[in-house]
Design a protein around this motif. Structure first.
Motif, mmCIF file in Angstrom:
data_model
loop_
_atom_site.group_PDB
_atom_site.id
_atom_site.type_symbol
_atom_site.label_atom_id
_atom_site.label_comp_id
_atom_site.label_asym_id
_atom_site.label_seq_id
_atom_site.Cartn_x
_atom_site.Cartn_y
_atom_site.Cartn_z
ATOM 1 N N TYR A 36 0.836 -1.205 0.000
ATOM 2 C CA TYR A 36 0.000 0.000 0.000
ATOM 3 C C TYR A 36 0.868 1.250 0.000
ATOM 4 O O TYR A 36 0.608 2.201 -0.746
ATOM 5 N N PHE A 39 2.289 1.729 -3.434
ATOM 6 C CA PHE A 39 1.259 2.236 -4.346
ATOM 7 C C PHE A 39 1.026 3.731 -4.133
ATOM 8 O O PHE A 39 1.013 4.513 -5.086
ATOM 9 N N ARG A 49 -2.270 5.400 -12.846
ATOM 10 C CA ARG A 49 -2.830 4.332 -12.018
ATOM 11 C C ARG A 49 -2.262 2.962 -12.397
ATOM 12 O O ARG A 49 -1.807 2.211 -11.542
ATOM 13 N N VAL A 53 0.106 0.667 -9.965
ATOM 14 C CA VAL A 53 -0.274 -0.682 -9.535
ATOM 15 C C VAL A 53 0.798 -1.681 -9.966
ATOM 16 O O VAL A 53 1.186 -2.561 -9.202
ATOM 17 N N THR A 57 3.054 -3.619 -7.352
ATOM 18 C CA THR A 57 2.836 -5.068 -7.375
ATOM 19 C C THR A 57 4.157 -5.812 -7.548
ATOM 20 O O THR A 57 4.447 -6.752 -6.804
ATOM 21 N N ASN A 95 -6.830 -6.208 -9.494
ATOM 22 C CA ASN A 95 -6.689 -4.950 -8.758
ATOM 23 C C ASN A 95 -6.908 -3.744 -9.666
ATOM 24 O O ASN A 95 -7.610 -2.792 -9.313
ATOM 25 N N LEU A 99 -9.974 -0.974 -9.262
ATOM 26 C CA LEU A 99 -9.776 0.475 -9.130
ATOM 27 C C LEU A 99 -10.463 1.230 -10.255
ATOM 28 O O LEU A 99 -11.048 2.297 -10.038
ATOM 29 N N ASP A 134 -8.081 6.844 -5.652
ATOM 30 C CA ASP A 134 -7.368 5.573 -5.796
ATOM 31 C C ASP A 134 -6.843 5.075 -4.451
ATOM 32 O O ASP A 134 -6.823 3.880 -4.188
ATOM 33 N N GLN A 138 -7.971 1.521 -3.138
ATOM 34 C CA GLN A 138 -6.996 0.488 -2.793
ATOM 35 C C GLN A 138 -7.225 0.007 -1.367
ATOM 36 O O GLN A 138 -7.124 -1.179 -1.074
ATOM 37 N N VAL A 142 -8.018 -4.018 -0.524
ATOM 38 C CA VAL A 142 -6.780 -4.671 -0.094
ATOM 39 C C VAL A 142 -7.045 -5.939 0.728
ATOM 40 O O VAL A 142 -6.388 -6.956 0.521
ATOM 41 N N ASN A 145 -8.573 -8.800 -1.499
ATOM 42 C CA ASN A 145 -7.519 -9.259 -2.410
ATOM 43 C C ASN A 145 -6.474 -10.081 -1.670
ATOM 44 O O ASN A 145 -5.954 -11.067 -2.209
#
Length: 168
Positions: A36, A39, A49, A53, A57, A95, A99, A134, A138, A142, A145
């Protein structure tokens, strides 16, 4: 006491927890904070975006492979890293879609329609609502996910075959 010993104390404590899902919750908390934070940093430095991500990631997966593999699933090798990356590739697409659809749905408007006039501190900052949206999105996705990722990793990456070795 060396730095290595200090860093291994929390890992040793986590390894004493027998249930891998409980270990996952602790490790997942750390991994979530790392992912997080990555991001948010990527978005605030101006990345689009999809790029934010992707970067968070990839960097998060490298961190997660070691923490999740070693602490949660007791896997110290690199024998399943390709499968691990595939799972995270799938979760990257999920993800990104989440978003996108959250941004398009108007759900962020609820957060931005709040009367902020009494929050003088926020008025001093120039806040890009798409980036703030965003960040909220997220935060909303989170935990679900993370649970899906754990289940996919347990089933397809770190599952044990008859010899007790992780498949891969």
């Amino acid at each position: 006491m060396t730095l290595k010993n200090i860093l291994h104390k929390p890992i040793d404590l986590l390894m004493k927890i027998k249930n891998p899902f409980i270990r996952f919750l602790f490790v997942g908390g750390i991994n979530t904070i790392v992912g997080y934070t990555l991001f948010i940093l990527c978005r605030w430095v101006g990345m689009q975006r999809a790029v934010a991500v992707l970067v968070s990631t990839v960097l998060g997966v490298l961190f997660n492979y070691h923490s999740t593999g070693k602490i949660v699933f007791d896997n110290k090798g690199y024998n399943v890293i390709v499968q691990f990356f595939i799972i995270y590739g799938i979760m990257y697409v999920v993800n990104l879609l989440e978003l996108h659809y959250l941004a398009e749905s108007g759900v962020y408007d609820f957060f931005f329609d709040i009367d902020r006039s009494h929050l003088n501190l926020l008025e001093k900052f120039s806040i890009d609502l798409s980036k703030a949206g965003d960040a909220i999105g997220q935060l909303l996705v989170v935990l679900p996910n993370a649970i899906v990722t754990f289940l996919l990793n347990k089933t397809f990456v770190f599952s044990k075959n008859k010899s007790g070795k992780a498949c891969g």
